[in-house]
Design a protein around this motif. Structure first.
Motif, mmCIF file in Angstrom:
data_model
loop_
_atom_site.group_PDB
_atom_site.id
_atom_site.type_symbol
_atom_site.label_atom_id
_atom_site.label_comp_id
_atom_site.label_asym_id
_atom_site.label_seq_id
_atom_site.Cartn_x
_atom_site.Cartn_y
_atom_site.Cartn_z
ATOM 1 N N LEU A 200 0.604 5.583 4.042
ATOM 2 C CA LEU A 200 2.003 5.911 4.364
ATOM 3 C C LEU A 200 2.625 4.793 5.200
ATOM 4 C CD1 LEU A 200 1.799 9.742 5.207
ATOM 5 C CD2 LEU A 200 2.677 8.695 3.115
ATOM 6 N N ALA A 201 1.837 4.273 6.139
ATOM 7 C CA ALA A 201 2.347 3.178 6.984
ATOM 8 C C ALA A 201 2.683 1.968 6.113
ATOM 9 C CB ALA A 201 1.308 2.803 8.041
ATOM 10 N N MET A 202 1.815 1.678 5.166
ATOM 11 C CA MET A 202 2.024 0.539 4.278
ATOM 12 C C MET A 202 3.309 0.725 3.468
ATOM 13 S SD MET A 202 0.013 -2.146 3.439
ATOM 14 C CE MET A 202 -1.714 -2.059 3.043
ATOM 15 N N LYS A 203 3.532 1.958 3.029
ATOM 16 C CA LYS A 203 4.667 2.215 2.128
ATOM 17 C C LYS A 203 6.008 2.300 2.861
ATOM 18 C CE LYS A 203 6.089 5.346 -1.588
ATOM 19 N NZ LYS A 203 6.452 4.273 -2.497
ATOM 20 N N PHE A 204 6.012 2.914 4.047
ATOM 21 C CA PHE A 204 7.304 3.232 4.663
ATOM 22 C C PHE A 204 7.701 2.330 5.836
ATOM 23 C CE2 PHE A 204 6.252 7.157 2.448
ATOM 24 C CZ PHE A 204 7.453 7.405 1.792
ATOM 25 N N CYS A 205 6.735 1.683 6.471
ATOM 26 C CA CYS A 205 7.092 0.934 7.687
ATOM 27 C C CYS A 205 7.612 -0.464 7.352
ATOM 28 C CB CYS A 205 5.882 0.814 8.612
ATOM 29 S SG CYS A 205 5.355 2.410 9.247
ATOM 30 N N LYS A 221 4.434 -7.556 9.358
ATOM 31 C CA LYS A 221 4.684 -6.739 8.166
ATOM 32 C C LYS A 221 3.402 -5.967 7.820
ATOM 33 C CE LYS A 221 8.774 -8.222 7.683
ATOM 34 N NZ LYS A 221 9.759 -7.312 8.265
ATOM 35 N N PRO A 222 3.551 -4.754 7.259
ATOM 36 C CA PRO A 222 2.360 -3.945 6.965
ATOM 37 C C PRO A 222 1.289 -4.717 6.199
ATOM 38 C CG PRO A 222 4.346 -2.671 6.545
ATOM 39 C CD PRO A 222 4.801 -4.042 6.929
ATOM 40 N N ARG A 223 1.687 -5.428 5.159
ATOM 41 C CA ARG A 223 0.690 -6.098 4.311
ATOM 42 C C ARG A 223 -0.031 -7.216 5.074
ATOM 43 N NH1 ARG A 223 -2.944 -7.019 2.372
ATOM 44 N NH2 ARG A 223 -3.561 -7.595 0.267
ATOM 45 N N THR A 247 3.576 -1.857 -5.338
ATOM 46 C CA THR A 247 2.860 -0.923 -4.470
ATOM 47 C C THR A 247 1.541 -1.527 -4.007
ATOM 48 O OG1 THR A 247 3.808 0.811 -5.813
ATOM 49 C CG2 THR A 247 2.025 1.463 -4.343
ATOM 50 N N THR A 248 1.225 -1.305 -2.733
ATOM 51 C CA THR A 248 -0.064 -1.719 -2.190
ATOM 52 C C THR A 248 -0.797 -0.469 -1.740
ATOM 53 O OG1 THR A 248 0.989 -3.733 -1.412
ATOM 54 C CG2 THR A 248 -1.166 -3.220 -0.484
#
Ligand SMILES: Nc1ncnc2c1ncn2[C@@H]1O[C@H](COP(=O)(O)OP(=O)(O)OP(=O)(O)O)[C@@H](O)[C@H]1O
Length: 257
Positions: A200-205, A221-223, A247-248
């Motif tokens: 969820l953090a990866m997708k939304f933050c 950045k999340p990635r 998507t990751t």
């Protein structure tokens, strides 16, 4: 421009240092996720931001003003909070709970009646979290996920530009986890959220702050922050990070201790 600036924040209990010289910035209108293992100090950091506990050292600024300089009503107009542990046996209706979010704007309970605008805001946010039909139910009769959504509606009813969330997806099924995080993103607020689910953090933050042992380990950045090395060394899991178009996804393989 940064909305929230934290400078050299340290908090200890006895000889245990829980937040250790934390210096970070939270960007305006960005969704920043704070990640880290259990007991790494995420909630303690958030509690200092929303002023439930006072740091031993260091300062927190919102829009360049020290949070110590705001009175509590002014602070409530600037910052809404959804803490991790919530009292869940309020003897009020759902509508009344959400109206409590309007308290910084009026002395609602002093005058005995909320304004029409407050009622409209209450209904708007109950609708947003999918609970408009529960307005007259007693809060204590709701399920855990419904309570969490009501408390989010109360926080949003404060109409502040900054919202601090400690595990907002607690108690939510996967559908509501996505729905609520999508709603929050679309509101375009400055969001500071402790979050355990790294997918969820990866997708939304927009930004991530990684904490371990009370120290900031990385920001970005999340990635860039959530890597297979971090998953292994900080979170003690073997996992692959799989890219699939835009998507990751973190694909957990095994855990070790
Ligand atoms: N009042 C307290 N007295 C003693 N220790 C405390 C107190 N508050 C927090 N701690 C300790 O400080 C550490 C950090 O706690 P905190 O709740 O901030 O972690 P967290 O990262 O939010 O954890 P979790 O992911 O489990 O929610 C933990 O080891 C916790 O036991």
């Amino acid at each position: 421009m940064n909305k929230v600036r934290i400078n050299d924040l340290t908090f200890s209990i006895g000889s245990k240092v829980i937040c250790d010289g934390i210096t970070v910035n939270f960007k305006r209108d960005s969704f920043t996720g704070i990640i880290g293992p259990n007991g790494s100090g995420k909630s303690t950091l958030l509690k200092q931001i929303y002023r439930v506990i006072e740091p031993n050292q260091g300062k927190i600024f919102i829009d360049d003003c020290n949070i110590r300089d705001f009175d509590s009503k002014k602070l409530a107009k600037i910052m809404a909070v959804l803490p991790q542990e919530n009292q869940s046996d309020f003897d009020y209706t759902v509508g009344d709970i959400v109206l409590m979010g309007r308290f910084p704007y009026h002395s609602i309970f002093g005058s005995g009646c909320p304004h029409e605008e407050d009622n409209l805001i209450m209904k708007e946010y109950l609708d947003l979290v999918g609970l408009k039909d529960r307005e007259h139910r007693f809060f204590k009769t709701l399920s855990g996920g419904e309570k969490q959504r009501v408390l989010l509606a109360r926080a949003l009813a404060q109409k502040s530009n900054l919202i601090v969330l400690d595990e907002v997806t607690n108690h939510l099924d996967i559908g509501y986890q996505y729905k609520i995080l999508e709603i929050l993103r679309k509101l375009g607020l400055t969001i500071i959220a402790a979050i355990h689910d790294l997918n969820l953090a990866m997708k939304f933050c927009d930004e991530i702050i990684l904490i371990d042992g009370g120290k900031v380990i990385d920001t970005g950045k999340p990635r860039d922050v959530i890597t297979e090395t971090v998953l292994r060394d900080i979170f003690r899991v073997n996992a692959r990070i799989v890219e699939d178009g835009d998507t990751t996804v973190i694909d957990y393989i095994s855990s070790y201790y």
